[in-house]
Motif scaffolding. Sequence first.
Motif, PDB file in Angstrom:
ATOM      1  N   ALA A  50       0.802  -1.228   0.000  1.00 21.85           N
ATOM      2  CA  ALA A  50       0.000   0.000   0.000  1.00 21.85           C
ATOM      3  C   ALA A  50       0.832   1.274   0.000  1.00 21.85           C
ATOM      4  O   ALA A  50       0.410   2.293  -0.561  1.00 21.85           O
ATOM      5  CB  ALA A  50      -0.945  -0.002   1.201  1.00 21.85           C
ATOM      6  N   THR A  51       2.003   1.252   0.616  1.00 24.95           N
ATOM      7  CA  THR A  51       2.829   2.462   0.685  1.00 24.95           C
ATOM      8  C   THR A  51       3.087   3.044  -0.696  1.00 24.95           C
ATOM      9  O   THR A  51       3.056   4.255  -0.891  1.00 24.95           O
ATOM     10  CB  THR A  51       4.164   2.167   1.385  1.00 24.95           C
ATOM     11  OG1 THR A  51       3.914   1.717   2.719  1.00 24.95           O
ATOM     12  CG2 THR A  51       5.039   3.411   1.435  1.00 24.95           C
ATOM     13  N   CYS A  52       3.330   2.189  -1.675  1.00 29.98           N
ATOM     14  CA  CYS A  52       3.631   2.649  -3.032  1.00 29.98           C
ATOM     15  C   CYS A  52       2.434   2.535  -3.975  1.00 29.98           C
ATOM     16  O   CYS A  52       2.216   3.421  -4.809  1.00 29.98           O
ATOM     17  CB  CYS A  52       4.793   1.852  -3.619  1.00 29.98           C
ATOM     18  SG  CYS A  52       6.352   2.050  -2.729  1.00 29.98           S
ATOM     19  N   HIS A  53       1.677   1.451  -3.854  1.00 39.30           N
ATOM     20  CA  HIS A  53       0.641   1.152  -4.847  1.00 39.30           C
ATOM     21  C   HIS A  53      -0.784   1.400  -4.375  1.00 39.30           C
ATOM     22  O   HIS A  53      -1.722   1.225  -5.154  1.00 39.30           O
ATOM     23  CB  HIS A  53       0.774  -0.304  -5.309  1.00 39.30           C
ATOM     24  CG  HIS A  53       2.081  -0.601  -5.971  1.00 39.30           C
ATOM     25  ND1 HIS A  53       2.390  -0.147  -7.233  1.00 39.30           N
ATOM     26  CD2 HIS A  53       3.168  -1.295  -5.532  1.00 39.30           C
ATOM     27  CE1 HIS A  53       3.616  -0.551  -7.564  1.00 39.30           C
ATOM     28  NE2 HIS A  53       4.104  -1.234  -6.546  1.00 39.30           N
ATOM     29  N   GLY A  61       0.421   8.517  -7.447  1.00 34.51           N
ATOM     30  CA  GLY A  61       1.082   9.313  -8.480  1.00 34.51           C
ATOM     31  C   GLY A  61       1.945   8.457  -9.376  1.00 34.51           C
ATOM     32  O   GLY A  61       2.109   7.245  -9.152  1.00 34.51           O
ATOM     33  N   GLY A  62       2.521   9.089 -10.389  1.00 30.52           N
ATOM     34  CA  GLY A  62       3.215   8.357 -11.430  1.00 30.52           C
ATOM     35  C   GLY A  62       4.553   7.749 -11.083  1.00 30.52           C
ATOM     36  O   GLY A  62       5.166   7.078 -11.922  1.00 30.52           O
ATOM     37  N   GLY A 125      -8.191   7.713 -15.433  1.00 28.83           N
ATOM     38  CA  GLY A 125      -7.101   8.639 -15.699  1.00 28.83           C
ATOM     39  C   GLY A 125      -7.573   9.734 -16.632  1.00 28.83           C
ATOM     40  O   GLY A 125      -8.630   9.621 -17.267  1.00 28.83           O
ATOM     41  N   PHE A 126      -6.792  10.794 -16.724  1.00 31.26           N
ATOM     42  CA  PHE A 126      -7.163  11.919 -17.572  1.00 31.26           C
ATOM     43  C   PHE A 126      -5.937  12.463 -18.287  1.00 31.26           C
ATOM     44  O   PHE A 126      -4.884  12.637 -17.678  1.00 31.26           O
ATOM     45  CB  PHE A 126      -7.804  13.034 -16.739  1.00 31.26           C
ATOM     46  CG  PHE A 126      -9.062  12.626 -16.025  1.00 31.26           C
ATOM     47  CD1 PHE A 126     -10.292  12.729 -16.661  1.00 31.26           C
ATOM     48  CD2 PHE A 126      -9.014  12.120 -14.737  1.00 31.26           C
ATOM     49  CE1 PHE A 126     -11.455  12.340 -16.012  1.00 31.26           C
ATOM     50  CE2 PHE A 126     -10.169  11.725 -14.077  1.00 31.26           C
ATOM     51  CZ  PHE A 126     -11.399  11.839 -14.723  1.00 31.26           C
ATOM     52  N   SER A 175       0.865   8.788 -16.836  1.00 33.33           N
ATOM     53  CA  SER A 175       1.747   9.067 -17.972  1.00 33.33           C
ATOM     54  C   SER A 175       3.212   9.067 -17.555  1.00 33.33           C
ATOM     55  O   SER A 175       4.075   8.588 -18.310  1.00 33.33           O
ATOM     56  CB  SER A 175       1.381  10.407 -18.624  1.00 33.33           C
ATOM     57  OG  SER A 175       1.509  11.477 -17.710  1.00 33.33           O
ATOM     58  N   ASP A 176       3.514   9.578 -16.358  1.00 30.50           N
ATOM     59  CA  ASP A 176       4.912   9.598 -15.900  1.00 30.50           C
ATOM     60  C   ASP A 176       5.481   8.189 -15.805  1.00 30.50           C
ATOM     61  O   ASP A 176       6.648   7.951 -16.136  1.00 30.50           O
ATOM     62  CB  ASP A 176       5.021  10.278 -14.533  1.00 30.50           C
ATOM     63  CG  ASP A 176       4.845  11.791 -14.612  1.00 30.50           C
ATOM     64  OD1 ASP A 176       4.859  12.329 -15.734  1.00 30.50           O
ATOM     65  OD2 ASP A 176       4.692  12.431 -13.547  1.00 30.50           O
TER      66      ASP A 176
END
Length: 219
Positions: A50-53, A61-62, A125-126, A175-176
């Motif tokens: 969870a910390t990252c995903h 964030g990306g 996403g946008f 996108s990143d």
Amino acid sequence: MNRLSRSVIVLQMLAGIGTVLAGAGVAAAADALAKPDLNRGQTIAVQVCATCHGTDGNSAGGAFPKLAGQHADYTVKQLGNFKTQPGTKQPERKNDVMAPFAAVLSEQDTANVAAYFASQQQTLGFASDNALVAVGQRIWRGGLPEKGVPACAGCHGPAGAGIPAQYPRLAGQWSDYTIAQLRAFAQGTRNNNVPMSQIAARLSDHEIKAVAEYISGLR
């Protein structure tokens, strides 16, 4: 993310995964994998990933990919690629953050957590740059024949849904993150998919950004 930050994340999360695995007494044999246990997968996801995903596979964030809705077989393959396999000197996909976690997951728990993330709903996403989207859409739908770049939709589908066990879902991905992976393929720092390495190497950085921008708004 600097090296110290990565080290702290790895140490904290490895401590978490050690507790999770020890508490459950994991001992599934590689040749006798049971049906994926979504509850078990959720436990690992919440306490370790969870910390990252994010707890449901939707990263904030990306810097880290969204895993929610990703095909389980693809996630299983990637986790395996982070491991150094017998007879090799390094993993097919080198990542100093992911390697320690992948290494301590049993095959059963790899399947469990992959199935859990696959069962989750990905956040939409946008895209925000219309000029990039126009270029990315052209590449996605028709490729770049003059460069030998095939249409992305040919493998990943018109809407980016992918094909289970063959091609990953890309729709709505940050996108990143997509930019970083295409650059890694192009530069040879990610080596777990030969066709993608060849394709990415033929794209300019502007084209990479355009494809990533288009992907981020796919749904």
